[in-house]
Write an enzyme that holds these catalytic residues in place. Structure first.
Site, short mmCIF file in Angstrom:
data_model
loop_
_atom_site.label_atom_id
_atom_site.label_comp_id
_atom_site.label_asym_id
_atom_site.label_seq_id
_atom_site.Cartn_x
_atom_site.Cartn_y
_atom_site.Cartn_z
N THR A 70 0.84 -1.21 0.00
CA THR A 70 0.00 0.00 0.00
C THR A 70 0.87 1.25 0.00
OG1 THR A 70 -1.77 -1.17 1.13
CG2 THR A 70 -1.81 1.23 1.27
N ASN A 149 -5.16 -9.36 -8.21
CA ASN A 149 -5.30 -10.09 -6.94
C ASN A 149 -6.65 -10.77 -6.78
OD1 ASN A 149 -5.78 -7.13 -6.85
ND2 ASN A 149 -6.75 -7.61 -4.90
N SER A 199 5.59 -6.77 -1.57
CA SER A 199 5.19 -6.82 -0.16
C SER A 199 5.54 -8.18 0.43
CB SER A 199 3.68 -6.59 -0.09
OG SER A 199 3.24 -6.68 1.24
N HIS A 201 4.64 -9.92 3.09
CA HIS A 201 3.71 -10.90 3.68
C HIS A 201 3.01 -11.75 2.63
CE1 HIS A 201 -0.40 -9.00 3.20
NE2 HIS A 201 0.32 -7.91 3.02
N THR A 237 12.83 5.42 10.76
CA THR A 237 13.79 4.39 11.17
C THR A 237 13.41 3.05 10.56
OG1 THR A 237 14.18 5.58 13.21
CG2 THR A 237 14.84 3.26 13.18
N CYS A 323 -9.21 -7.00 1.31
CA CYS A 323 -9.58 -5.61 1.63
C CYS A 323 -11.08 -5.42 1.53
CB CYS A 323 -8.96 -4.62 0.65
SG CYS A 323 -7.28 -4.92 0.32
C1 LIG Z 1 -2.07 -6.33 -5.96
C2 LIG Z 1 -1.90 -5.78 -4.58
N1 LIG Z 1 -1.38 -4.56 -4.42
C3 LIG Z 1 -1.19 -4.03 -3.21
C4 LIG Z 1 -1.54 -4.71 -2.06
C5 LIG Z 1 -1.32 -4.08 -0.73
O1 LIG Z 1 -0.22 -4.67 -0.08
P1 LIG Z 1 -0.01 -4.55 1.49
O2 LIG Z 1 -0.97 -5.50 2.12
O3 LIG Z 1 1.40 -4.95 1.71
O4 LIG Z 1 -0.24 -3.14 1.87
C6 LIG Z 1 -2.10 -5.99 -2.18
C7 LIG Z 1 -2.54 -6.74 -0.98
O5 LIG Z 1 -3.46 -7.51 -1.02
C8 LIG Z 1 -2.28 -6.54 -3.48
O6 LIG Z 1 -2.80 -7.75 -3.65
#
Ligand SMILES: Cc1ncc(COP(=O)(O)O)c(C=O)c1O
Length: 379
Positions: A70, A149, A199, A201, A237, A323
């Site tokens: 994000t 996603n 990202s 995770h 930091t 989300c």
């Molecule tokens: C395509 C895509 N972009 C951005 C994000 C956001 O990533 P983060 O959860 O690390 O903020 C996600 C998370 O589901 C994603 O699937």
């Protein structure tokens, strides 16, 4: 438990947790401090940056640590907008981007930028022709995701890159959050891409850590200003334990994907084959999409009902994206693909990982069969 929500997040590998704890216990210094503890922390952080760069064929100076996808998307989009304000205020993106991209565009629109949203076809793939037609003298940024996603559609980054070769000053940004550890993905195959967001995770690393690739020579205005960390590009930091753990998670995920290159595809085929044979199922993902994501719906049954029915059987999936699921928002990707509302409301997403075994996929198929039969009677 069978976990099939790996596009929402993945479980940290035990070795990654161990690395996180070891660094947190033994490297307490601030990487910016001048004393020995700071120096040790800084050396470790730079070693992680080199490791990540080597694994992905980038140069270490092209990697900036962030808090995840994000932040990365917000930064690239708004950082480009600020940096390139004197040259133009027009941006191009697709209609199926993650909210981190879409909402950044919406915010820029309220501040006077113009955004063109290029449509996708019935498989969720952006029209390259319409993207080309949308290009203007004052276009400063093109932002297109690598893998969607919600339905797993793979975007034609090479073709877009080819078109953008004629527009060398436009930033080409790729949200690549759904790639690493899931599909083979190397930015060297897409030389026109200027920025890409990742990202941890999503590949068995910690939450709240990620990185942005910024091609050498490209300039982004910082969004987080302050102490000047990360070469004055992203103040704050650095989260050292998470950074070191992310580098470890990346190495492990890439190794595992190399060891099992066709496993995901095989499992994808099994599930798609089963779903395609069900008269009451609509399959929204294309067979040519990324193998780890399958989006479908049992017609007439709301997605959340199916999620809970499978949860009762110990199987964890989601309604399209994490989300939107809790807020009960309907899938923006499915609407962009012109799927009617009633069908879109039935959508659920299975997202796999190399950790999923064949036995788990067999059990998923059995459970889906039972669930479909059960809901046939209810309908
Ligand atoms: C395509 C895509 N972009 C951005 C994000 C956001 O990533 P983060 O959860 O690390 O903020 C996600 C998370 O589901 C994603 O699937």
């Amino acid at each position: 438990m069978i976990y099939l929500d790996n596009s929402a997040t993945t479980k940290m590998y035990p070795e990654v947790v161990e690395t996180f704890a070891t660094v947190a216990n033994n490297f307490s210094g601030n990487p910016s401090s001048l004393h020995r503890l700071g120096e040790e922390a800084s050396i470790l952080m730079e070693r992680s940056r080199i490791q990540i760069a080597d694994l992905l064929g980038m140069s270490a100076s092209e990697i900036v640590f962030t808090s995840g996808g994000t932040e990365g998307d917000n930064w690239v989009i708004k950082g480009t907008a600020i940096e390139k304000m004197p040259y133009g205020k027009h941006i191009i993106t697709s209609t199926i981007e993650h909210p981190a991209v879409y909402q950044s565009m919406k915010q820029l629109e309220t501040l006077g930028w113009e955004v063109s949203y290029v449509p996708v076809d019935e498989n969720g793939i952006i029209s390259v022709k319409l993207l080309e037609e949308a290009l203007r003298e004052d276009t400063v940024l093109v932002s297109v995701m690598a893998v969607n996603n919600e339905v797993g559609s793979i975007q034609p980054l090479k073709e877009i890159g080819k078109i953008l070769e004629n527009y060398p000053s436009i930033h080409f940004h790729v949200d690549a959050v759904q790639t690493l550890g899931k599909i083979p993905f190397n930015l060297n195959d897409y030389p026109r891409v200027d920025m890409a967001v990742f990202s941890a995770h999503k590949f068995h690393g910690p939450k709240g850590i990620g990185f942005v690739y910024i091609k050498k020579g490209r300039v982004l205005a910082p969004l987080l200003t302050g102490g000047g960390q990360e070469n004055n590009l992203r103040s704050g930091t650095e989260n050292l334990p998470a950074i070191v753990a992310m580098a470890k998670a990346l190495r492990m995920s890439l190794d595992k994907l190399t060891d099992a290159p066709i496993q995901l595809e095989k499992q994808h085929k099994i599930i798609m084959g089963f779903l395609d044979n069900q008269s009451t199922v609509d399959v929204f993902s294309s067979s040519k999409g990324a193998p780890h994501i399958i989006c479908f719906g049992i017609s007439g049954i709301k997605g959340e009902v199916v999620v809970h029915a499978l949860e009762k059987k110990g199987i964890y999936i989601s309604t399209t994206s994490a989300c939107s699921s809790k807020k009960q928002l309907n899938s923006s990707t499915l609407y962009a693909m012109n799927i009617p509302k009633r069908k879109a409301e039935s959508a659920v997403r299975i997202s796999m990982d190399v950790e999923n075994t064949s036995a788990e996929i067999d059990q998923l198929v059995d459970s889906l069969q039972e669930t479909i039969v059960k809901f046939k009677d209810i309908r």
